[in-house]
Design a protein around this motif. Structure first.
Motif, PDB file in Angstrom:
ATOM      1  N   ARG A  10      21.666  37.975   9.462  1.00 46.18           N
ATOM      2  CA  ARG A  10      23.059  38.480   8.697  1.00 46.18           C
ATOM      3  C   ARG A  10      24.085  37.369   8.720  1.00 46.18           C
ATOM      4  O   ARG A  10      24.799  37.220   7.613  1.00 46.18           O
ATOM      5  N   THR A  11      24.361  36.935   9.947  1.00 48.13           N
ATOM      6  CA  THR A  11      25.382  35.902   9.818  1.00 48.13           C
ATOM      7  C   THR A  11      25.277  34.691   9.049  1.00 48.13           C
ATOM      8  O   THR A  11      26.054  34.291   8.339  1.00 48.13           O
ATOM      9  N   PHE A  12      24.109  33.939   8.994  1.00 49.65           N
ATOM     10  CA  PHE A  12      23.884  32.995   8.185  1.00 49.65           C
ATOM     11  C   PHE A  12      23.840  33.363   6.714  1.00 49.65           C
ATOM     12  O   PHE A  12      24.316  32.499   6.080  1.00 49.65           O
ATOM     13  N   ARG A  13      23.336  34.517   6.209  1.00 47.85           N
ATOM     14  CA  ARG A  13      23.498  35.070   4.898  1.00 47.85           C
ATOM     15  C   ARG A  13      24.972  34.927   4.542  1.00 47.85           C
ATOM     16  O   ARG A  13      25.436  34.919   3.369  1.00 47.85           O
ATOM     17  N   LEU A  14      25.706  35.538   5.342  1.00 52.73           N
ATOM     18  CA  LEU A  14      27.060  35.938   5.103  1.00 52.73           C
ATOM     19  C   LEU A  14      27.871  34.360   4.955  1.00 52.73           C
ATOM     20  O   LEU A  14      28.659  34.331   3.982  1.00 52.73           O
ATOM     21  N   ALA A  15      27.728  33.436   5.769  1.00 52.49           N
ATOM     22  CA  ALA A  15      28.119  32.051   5.818  1.00 52.49           C
ATOM     23  C   ALA A  15      27.780  31.441   4.596  1.00 52.49           C
ATOM     24  O   ALA A  15      28.438  30.881   3.746  1.00 52.49           O
ATOM     25  N   ILE A  16      26.379  31.502   4.230  1.00 51.91           N
ATOM     26  CA  ILE A  16      26.086  30.981   2.831  1.00 51.91           C
ATOM     27  C   ILE A  16      26.570  31.553   1.749  1.00 51.91           C
ATOM     28  O   ILE A  16      27.213  30.669   0.815  1.00 51.91           O
ATOM     29  N   ALA A  17      26.830  33.021   1.604  1.00 54.08           N
ATOM     30  CA  ALA A  17      27.404  33.462   0.495  1.00 54.08           C
ATOM     31  C   ALA A  17      28.936  33.230   0.299  1.00 54.08           C
ATOM     32  O   ALA A  17      29.125  33.149  -0.676  1.00 54.08           O
ATOM     33  N   THR A  18      29.464  33.224   1.517  1.00 55.06           N
ATOM     34  CA  THR A  18      30.929  32.629   1.576  1.00 55.06           C
ATOM     35  C   THR A  18      31.060  31.298   0.904  1.00 55.06           C
ATOM     36  O   THR A  18      31.856  31.041  -0.116  1.00 55.06           O
ATOM     37  N   ALA A  19      30.117  30.381   1.117  1.00 58.53           N
ATOM     38  CA  ALA A  19      30.141  29.084   0.703  1.00 58.53           C
ATOM     39  C   ALA A  19      30.046  28.941  -1.030  1.00 58.53           C
ATOM     40  O   ALA A  19      30.616  28.434  -1.618  1.00 58.53           O
TER      41      ALA A  19
END
Length: 81
Positions: free
Chosen positions: A46-55
C-alpha cells in the motif's frame, strides 16, 4: 510499514498540493485509507503504491517523492516529538 507512514504521505500531499491532488493519488493507487491506529502495521505494498502514485500525479521521480517525504517527516512530524 506502519499506518503513520501512509498518513504522513497523505498529510504531505494535502498540505502542499491540496485535497484534490490527494484524491487523484488515492484514485491512481487504488487505495482507500482508513487509518484508525497509526501504530498498527500496514501492508507495505500500500505504501509503495501510494508513493508511486504520488510521483506519477506530481510528475516527479519516486526519488523526489521519497526525499520530500523524508524532509516533511523531519520538519513537520519530527518537531512534534
Amino acid at each position: 510499514m506502519y499506518g503513520i507512514i501512509n498518513s504522513t504521505i497523505e498529510s504531505l500531499v494535502t498540505e502542499n498540493y491540496g485535497e484534490a491532488v490527494w484524491n487523484k493519488v488515492k484514485n491512481k493507487s487504488e487505495e482507500e485509507l482508513d487509518i484508525k491506529d497509526l501504530q498498527i502495521p500496514d501492508d507495505d505494498m500500500r505504501t509503495f503504491r501510494l508513493a508511486i502514485a504520488t510521483a506519477e500525479v506530481l510528475g516527479i521521480s519516486i526519488n523526489e517523492v521519497l526525499f520530500k517525504f523524508g524532509e516533511y517527516w523531519v520538519i513537520s512530524i519530527g518537531l512534534q516529538y
